[in-house]
Design a protein around this motif. Sequence first.
Motif, PDB file in Angstrom:
ATOM      1  N   HIS A 213       0.837  -1.212   0.000  1.00  0.00           N
ATOM      2  CA  HIS A 213       0.000   0.000   0.000  1.00  0.00           C
ATOM      3  C   HIS A 213       0.867   1.254   0.000  1.00  0.00           C
ATOM      4  N   LEU A 214       2.063   1.117   0.577  1.00  0.00           N
ATOM      5  CA  LEU A 214       2.996   2.247   0.573  1.00  0.00           C
ATOM      6  C   LEU A 214       3.470   2.522  -0.851  1.00  0.00           C
ATOM      7  N   ALA A 215       3.719   1.441  -1.599  1.00  0.00           N
ATOM      8  CA  ALA A 215       4.163   1.593  -2.990  1.00  0.00           C
ATOM      9  C   ALA A 215       3.078   2.270  -3.818  1.00  0.00           C
ATOM     10  N   VAL A 216       1.820   1.941  -3.516  1.00  0.00           N
ATOM     11  CA  VAL A 216       0.712   2.567  -4.239  1.00  0.00           C
ATOM     12  C   VAL A 216       0.724   4.081  -3.998  1.00  0.00           C
ATOM     13  N   THR A 217       0.873   4.460  -2.736  1.00  0.00           N
ATOM     14  CA  THR A 217       0.927   5.886  -2.423  1.00  0.00           C
ATOM     15  C   THR A 217       2.144   6.534  -3.068  1.00  0.00           C
ATOM     16  N   ALA A 218       3.272   5.805  -3.091  1.00  0.00           N
ATOM     17  CA  ALA A 218       4.490   6.346  -3.706  1.00  0.00           C
ATOM     18  C   ALA A 218       4.270   6.612  -5.188  1.00  0.00           C
ATOM     19  N   ARG A 220       1.361   7.283  -6.580  1.00  0.00           N
ATOM     20  CA  ARG A 220       0.487   8.457  -6.678  1.00  0.00           C
ATOM     21  C   ARG A 220       1.288   9.736  -6.424  1.00  0.00           C
ATOM     22  N   LEU A 221       2.221   9.636  -5.498  1.00  0.00           N
ATOM     23  CA  LEU A 221       3.068  10.791  -5.194  1.00  0.00           C
ATOM     24  C   LEU A 221       3.908  11.172  -6.412  1.00  0.00           C
ATOM     25  N   VAL A 245       0.788  17.272  -3.336  1.00  0.00           N
ATOM     26  CA  VAL A 245       2.078  16.606  -3.114  1.00  0.00           C
ATOM     27  C   VAL A 245       2.390  16.532  -1.620  1.00  0.00           C
ATOM     28  N   ALA A 246       2.146  17.637  -0.915  1.00  0.00           N
ATOM     29  CA  ALA A 246       2.432  17.656   0.529  1.00  0.00           C
ATOM     30  C   ALA A 246       1.573  16.634   1.264  1.00  0.00           C
ATOM     31  N   ALA A 247       0.303  16.547   0.884  1.00  0.00           N
ATOM     32  CA  ALA A 247      -0.601  15.608   1.553  1.00  0.00           C
ATOM     33  C   ALA A 247      -0.152  14.167   1.308  1.00  0.00           C
ATOM     34  N   LEU A 248       0.314  13.876   0.076  1.00  0.00           N
ATOM     35  CA  LEU A 248       0.761  12.511  -0.226  1.00  0.00           C
ATOM     36  C   LEU A 248       2.062  12.180   0.500  1.00  0.00           C
TER      37      LEU A 248
END
Length: 398
Positions: A213-218, A220-221, A245-248
């Motif tokens: 799930h961290l990779a997914v957020t990465a 998106r970032l 970007v800050a929120a991600l």
Amino acid sequence: MRRSFKFLLRPTGRQAAALTRCLEDHRELCNAALEHRRTAYRKAGVRVRYGGQSAELKHIRADDPGGQGRWSFSSQQATLRRLDKAFKAFFARVKAGRTPGFPRFKGRGWFDTVEWPKDGDGCRWDSQPCHPTATFVRLQGVGHVRVHQHRRVLGTVKTISIKREGARWFVVLSCADVPAVTLPATGTVAGIDMGVASLVTTSDGEHLVNPRHLAVTADRLAAAQRDLARKKRGGKRRRKAVARVAALHAKVRRQRLDGAHKAALALVRDHDVIVHEALKVTNMTKRAIPRPDGNGGYLPNGAAAKSGLNRSILDAGWGVFLTILSHKVESAGRELIAVDPADTSRTCAACGHCARENRVTQAAFRCTGCGHTAYADVNAAVNILRAGLALRDAAEAA
Ligand SMILES: [Zn+2]
């Protein structure tokens, strides 16, 4: 024992505006102090020190009662001390013969913490102790801000900081004399291999925390950052893209911390002794060195592959994990051993045969000596455990 507690703040609109001004004024103070140091050094070769800047703070406050004068003297000193620390580190690196970056001016959004070095001095934790349901922290110039206190605070509150993460505000308490809660002995020991597919693999073959799930957020970032790069400066769309970007970034941080806490907790609960590889994360994430080809161009240096690896390493957040693990180990009365990571991934855990060819792929291990097969990370974790126990025996014998 020292420990920190972090809580979400629930400021009113007016308080949020005051918090923003507080951060902004501390940022300006920091930049002004940096400018002062730079000019003095460049024009006169004079090294300005913390003492001098702290003494000058009195005049700055007196000249600007509605601005800098609003905030806590001690929190401003803490900001100056932080800058001083950055300079000391800078000069230490210069002295060590490295080429460090000069301490930088902090742009809007690149300064996100203000610290009050002493509870009761310009700030007060639990400032309305008689309130039946809510907790508050009083901050000079801001007021009594409501705190979402989701857990009990242990020990004595020493320092209080506020931190902005994206659109949210947090208070961080650093507490001293936090009692250690010793866990009962389990009689088991574990070696751990830190990786990318799983944050941690134990010598028992357990995989802890898959950071997918961290990779997914990465991802998106990364997309949000590409989007941001296309926006024109000064526009409203750009501002929105910056906020995204800050929120991600904040989300990645939260997920990484969450995963690290879960893995560390499971390890500490189940094992008396935990052995890990001593990692030099800063070395491993260093940029690849450019290799000139002698004709004014550059030879391939694996930079592309390496930056992919950088991302994975940062994703896995091993440094964060080890910090959290060492805190939990200490508070639970467990034992943590660090070993040299050399050869742990290419040595056979069954027969000790060490060869690069043993590692068939990233995931698979097959010994060319004895034919032993295993998951590469489990094989490494077993070697790590063995090395740790050997170190421990040696220390006890000495
Ligand atoms: Zn073997």
